[in-house]
Design a protein around this motif. Structure first.
Motif, PDB file in Angstrom:
ATOM      1  N   TYR A 265       0.834  -1.196   0.000  1.00 15.23           N
ATOM      2  CA  TYR A 265       0.000   0.000   0.000  1.00 15.23           C
ATOM      3  C   TYR A 265       0.874   1.254   0.000  1.00 15.23           C
ATOM      4  O   TYR A 265       2.005   1.237   0.501  1.00 15.23           O
ATOM      5  CB  TYR A 265      -0.900   0.036   1.236  1.00 15.23           C
ATOM      6  N   TYR A 269      -1.771   4.392   3.938  1.00 13.50           N
ATOM      7  CA  TYR A 269      -2.947   3.574   3.632  1.00 13.50           C
ATOM      8  C   TYR A 269      -2.768   2.110   4.013  1.00 13.50           C
ATOM      9  O   TYR A 269      -3.678   1.317   3.837  1.00 13.50           O
ATOM     10  CB  TYR A 269      -3.292   3.676   2.148  1.00 13.50           C
ATOM     11  N   ILE A 321      -8.786   1.161  -3.135  1.00  9.18           N
ATOM     12  CA  ILE A 321      -8.887   2.396  -2.353  1.00  9.18           C
ATOM     13  C   ILE A 321      -8.557   3.586  -3.247  1.00  9.18           C
ATOM     14  O   ILE A 321      -7.497   3.630  -3.887  1.00  9.18           O
ATOM     15  CB  ILE A 321      -7.925   2.374  -1.153  1.00  9.18           C
ATOM     16  N   ARG A 668      -7.672   8.736   6.323  1.00 12.24           N
ATOM     17  CA  ARG A 668      -7.709   7.430   6.982  1.00 12.24           C
ATOM     18  C   ARG A 668      -8.876   6.608   6.447  1.00 12.24           C
ATOM     19  O   ARG A 668      -9.838   7.150   5.893  1.00 12.24           O
ATOM     20  CB  ARG A 668      -7.845   7.588   8.492  1.00 12.24           C
ATOM     21  N   MET A 669      -8.784   5.303   6.641  1.00 10.20           N
ATOM     22  CA  MET A 669      -9.805   4.415   6.090  1.00 10.20           C
ATOM     23  C   MET A 669     -10.897   4.078   7.097  1.00 10.20           C
ATOM     24  O   MET A 669     -11.600   3.085   6.949  1.00 10.20           O
ATOM     25  CB  MET A 669      -9.141   3.137   5.569  1.00 10.20           C
ATOM     26  N   GLN A 670     -11.054   4.915   8.119  1.00  4.83           N
ATOM     27  CA  GLN A 670     -12.135   4.722   9.063  1.00  4.83           C
ATOM     28  C   GLN A 670     -12.703   6.086   9.465  1.00  4.83           C
ATOM     29  O   GLN A 670     -12.001   7.094   9.441  1.00  4.83           O
ATOM     30  CB  GLN A 670     -11.679   3.968  10.324  1.00  4.83           C
ATOM     31  N   ALA A 698     -14.540   8.388   6.560  1.00  2.00           N
ATOM     32  CA  ALA A 698     -13.377   7.660   6.056  1.00  2.00           C
ATOM     33  C   ALA A 698     -13.075   8.096   4.629  1.00  2.00           C
ATOM     34  O   ALA A 698     -13.958   8.166   3.775  1.00  2.00           O
ATOM     35  CB  ALA A 698     -13.641   6.160   6.093  1.00  2.00           C
ATOM     36  N   ASN A 699     -11.798   8.436   4.392  1.00  5.10           N
ATOM     37  CA  ASN A 699     -11.327   8.816   3.058  1.00  5.10           C
ATOM     38  C   ASN A 699     -12.217   9.894   2.441  1.00  5.10           C
ATOM     39  O   ASN A 699     -12.559   9.837   1.261  1.00  5.10           O
ATOM     40  CB  ASN A 699     -11.288   7.584   2.141  1.00  5.10           C
TER      41      ASN A 699
END
Length: 813
Positions: A265, A269, A321, A668-670, A698-699
């Protein structure tokens, strides 16, 4: 097993004038030459020329363009072989190679390796004389007919496959490189050689099949064994195959399945999971040849989804993503490319990571960089937008010999680099479709012949499709839409600010970045002076003098006689200061403000805008320029502002019609629950505030609180768990539009183990407060605005208490 004989080291070097050039000094005796290296450096080391990048020395090196240089050394071979090959990883530029007086090969491309079959010329247990004659190619290039091609700076570079920036750019001097600039090796093979390996992953749930397409040249037909190993600290997978090879070229496909595969990644990420991949060839139990690389499993696509009838996104998607690409354009780290050290590569890549980068754009006027550079990007998670090496010129795609050279270059570059997970996409060129194809059509109509079209729209994409089918190809940068630098789709070079807007006040006003609607801004920039100590170092002078010949030589084309920075001063600060130090300090501050403005404006439009790659990251010599890290690896003030603006979780405050509005960007992914506080006040700190609890998606991006504001400052911050996670503190208007009162600063420093903690308090709004530190000191923050009477703590490594000085743009003198 194949044997590599290292031919690096000290060679003997001599030269002679080309075409009766009169400015070439006589070579009275051979000198030592380092290989890999460059003749400019060898001449400096020998005391025959001064260091070119200091003072007014660079013109003293111009005679190198008009000379032919001959390198010589001896070597011997004590191993048995079926094939002997002499490999030059870099020859600049027109070169002829001789062994014992017999020509072994020639080359005309600086940018890629050259391999010469010398089997008939090399004997076991014999001594040989190796001679290489090389010249820069400039005289030959000037003799070519360039009348039909549109070029910039000079005509000869259109014909020469060399680093284009060395012929002079707005940010670089004319210092045309010459020499054996990368490693030289004699390779000895027995039975067969591994010529090429293409790795292609196929994903199936949590597993991945890695296919290795292997090119093998057999010098002796027969039965062999080929093996593939894929391993990291979590496990291994392998495959073996008995193969019968015919004499000549063979292709064999081998595949191994990796269960519970760990994916690679970009930074921020996920992890940069890497596997050691090795392909080995053996015969009758004896190792014949091997190839290895570090490899990352990932899927990268470019998402061009409709936004509306006229517009499309341009998003780099990694493993499903959507990534907002944060970074800058990379150019060679020295005007003499051969002397960029491993340590400098490591420092620059690590500094980029510190500044929250996740992408470089390798600009098309430089080089295909060293193996170490790509390895570092793989390990650090910095993706690469990779231009091929064509920039700002038409190219003679109507000349067969030139096209053969291009095909060879692109084939070698793709084969060499395609297995790196960091390379996100290939791009044909820099600004040629926009600047040259567009110019042709605007002047001559839609049927105008654009020299280079065949290269970027036919030749290169065909090679990439064949050799690297899983990676996206983009014809040019910028490109997309009815206008190559369109706001509607593709990537854009956002140069209205700094270069394009005809009105100089508008051009110099960084608030015009708010008007941008580019989908992926792959170039934009703010120029500034270097730090004072850097200016004195590169001018070789003991005081600041903007009128000195050395200063003017190192100036930027777009700033000749302060043409751009004077306007920055007037727009931002109201007048042009007479004091050189104040001028420099304000210039540095405005660049930092400019990059923060642009990045915030681009990021809050995510995902409609999905990329911010400013021009440029670091310098190739000491200069007034666009960078945040200078030639001497000193951080400019803009480094700290870019670092904050690129933070994964960031809050930005923007003034719109006398309203301070806040925006939170979450990479961030959350989802993250946070409190966003906003304060607006006058310069003494009297004002109002508001706070809002919200969830940063998230994102994604979310608007926060807003307040009406007047003259003063606006301060936004993200609070979570009792800590400030991000903040943005700006003036509501430029200092040219309001009074910024002088302040007193109080600073207290104390040792804390290996660190020094500095606590600073400002009597009013502290504008661009800084710690003046010696080289090698690294602060947790620097060059920041300060709230009135609210202390700020900074921790510094690599410094003594007594070496710290504190200042500000509005410090009371």
């Amino acid at each position: 097993m194949s044997v590599n004989i290292d031919l690096n080291g000290i060679w003997r070097l001599q030269w002679e004038a080309l075409d009766a050039s009169t400015n070439v000094p006589e070579c009275e005796a051979p000198i030592d030459a380092a290989v890999p290296g460059d003749v400019h450096v060898d001449l400096v080391t020998a005391g025959l020329l001064p260091e070119p990048l200091v003072g007014v020395n660079v013109p003293l090196h111009e005679w190198v363009e008009n000379a032919s240089f001959t390198y010589e050394r001896g070597f011997s071979v004590d191993a048995d072989f079926d094939r002997a090959e002499l490999v030059f990883n870099g020859l600049d530029c027109l070169a002829d190679v001789f062994i014992d007086g017999v020509q072994a090969g020639s080359s005309a491309n600086t940018l890629v390796p050259h391999t010469f079959d010398v089997t008939s010329l090399v004997k076991t247990d014999a001594s040989h004389a190796l001679r290489v004659r090389v010249d820069s190619g400039v005289i030959w290039g000037k003799q070519q007919d360039a009348s039909k091609y549109l070029t910039m700076f000079c005509t000869e570079r259109a014909f020469l496959r060399k680093p284009q920036f060395t012929f002079k750019w707005d940010w670089a001097p004319r210092l045309v490189n010459c020499g054996i600039w990368r490693d030289v090796t004699l390779k000895l093979y027995k039975y067969a050689a591994l010529r090429d390996v293409l790795l292609t992953p196929t994903f199936d749930g949590s597993s991945a099949k890695l296919e290795a397409r292997v090119q093998i040249e057999a010098f002796e037909a027969g039965d062999y064994n080929l093996s593939l190993s894929v391993a990291n600290d979590q496990g291994a997978a392998d495959a073996n195959q008995a193969i019968a090879l015919k004499a000549g070229m063979n292709e064999v496909i081998l595949a191994a399945v990796v269960d519970d595969v760990q994916r690679w990644y970009p930074a921020g990420y996920g992890e940069q999971a890497l596997y050691d991949v090795e392909v080995s060839l053996s015969k009758s139990g004896t190792d014949v040849d091997s190839w290895s690389t570090s490899y990352g499993f990932r899927e990268i696509t470019i998402v061009q989804r409709p936004i509306n009838v006229d517009e499309k996104t341009f998003i780099v998607n990694v493993n499903g993503i959507d990534i907002f690409c944060k970074g800058a354009n990379w150019v060679p780290a020295d005007s003499i490319i051969a002397r960029v050290t491993d340590e400098k590569y490591e420092a620059l890549v690590d500094e980029a990571l510190q500044a929250n980068f996740n992408m470089f754009r390798i600009w098309g006027g430089g080089v295909y960089e060293s193996d170490l550079f790509y390895d570092l990007c793989d390990r650090r998670g910095i993706m690469i937008w990779h231009d091929f090496m064509f920039a700002c010129s038409e190219h003679p795609d109507d000349l067969p010999w030139y096209m053969d050279n291009v095909k060879d270059e692109v084939t070698k570059a793709v084969k060499r680099l395609r297995n790196h997970p960091s390379i996100a996409l290939w791009c044909g060129n820099n600004e040629i479709d926009e600047g040259y194809g567009g110019l042709r059509k605007s002047k001559e109509g839609p049927d105008a012949i654009y020299h280079g079209y065949k290269i970027f729209h036919e030749t290169i994409p065909a090679i990439c499709a064949d050799l690297d089918p899983c990676r996206f190809y983009w014809p040019s940068s910028p490109y997309g839409g009815p206008d190559p630098s369109s706001d509607q789709m593709g990537d854009k070079h956002a140069w209205d600010v700094s270069i394009h807007l005809p009105d100089m006040i508008e051009r110099a006003d960084i608030r015009n970045y708010q008007k941008d609607r580019g989908k992926f801004n792959s170039e934009y920039g703010m120029i500034s002076y270097a730090l004072t100590r850097s200016i004195l170092e590169y001018t070789g002078e003991d005081k600041l003098d903007f009128s000195s010949p050395a200063y003017k030589l190192h100036d930027n084309f777009f700033n000749s006689d302060h043409g751009l920075t004077d306007w920055y001063q007037k727009v931002a600060f109201g007048s042009i200061p007479s004091d050189p130090q104040t001028y420099i300090d304000q210039s540095l501050a405005y660049q930092a403000m400019g990059y923060r403005e642009a990045i915030s404006d681009f990021r809050i439009r995510k995902p409609e805008c999905a990329g911010s790659l400013f021009w440029m990251y670091s310098d190739c010599w000491g200069t007034l320029g666009w960078t945040i890290v200078d030639y001497y690896l000193r951080r400019k003030p803009s480094f700290y502002w870019v670092k904050k603006a690129y933070a994964p979780l960031a809050v930005f405050v923007r003034i719109e019609n006398n309203v301070a509005k806040t925006y939170v960007v979450n990479d961030r992914m959350q989802d993250i629950g946070i409190t966003v506080a906003l304060e607006v006040a006058n310069m003494e700190g009297q004002g109002k505030g508001v706070a809002m609890d919200l969830v940063a998606p998230a994102n994604g991006v979310i608007a926060g609180p807003e307040l009406k504001c007047g003259w003063g400052y606006a301060h936004a911050r993200i609070e979570k768990g009792g800590r400030v996670r991000s903040e943005d503190l700006i003036l509501t208007h430029f200092p040219s539009e309001m009074e910024v009162p002088e302040v007193d600063l109080d600073a207290e420093a104390k040792e804390m183990g290996d660190l020094v903690e500095v606590t600073i308090r400002s009597s009013g709004f502290g504008h661009f407060v800084y710690l003046d530190l010696p080289d090698g000191a690294v602060p947790s923050d620097n060059y920041f605005n300060m709230l009135p009477n609210r202390p700020k703590k900074i921790r510094v490594s690599g410094v003594e208490v007594e070496d710290i000085l504190v200042g500000a743009l509005n410090l009371r003198r």
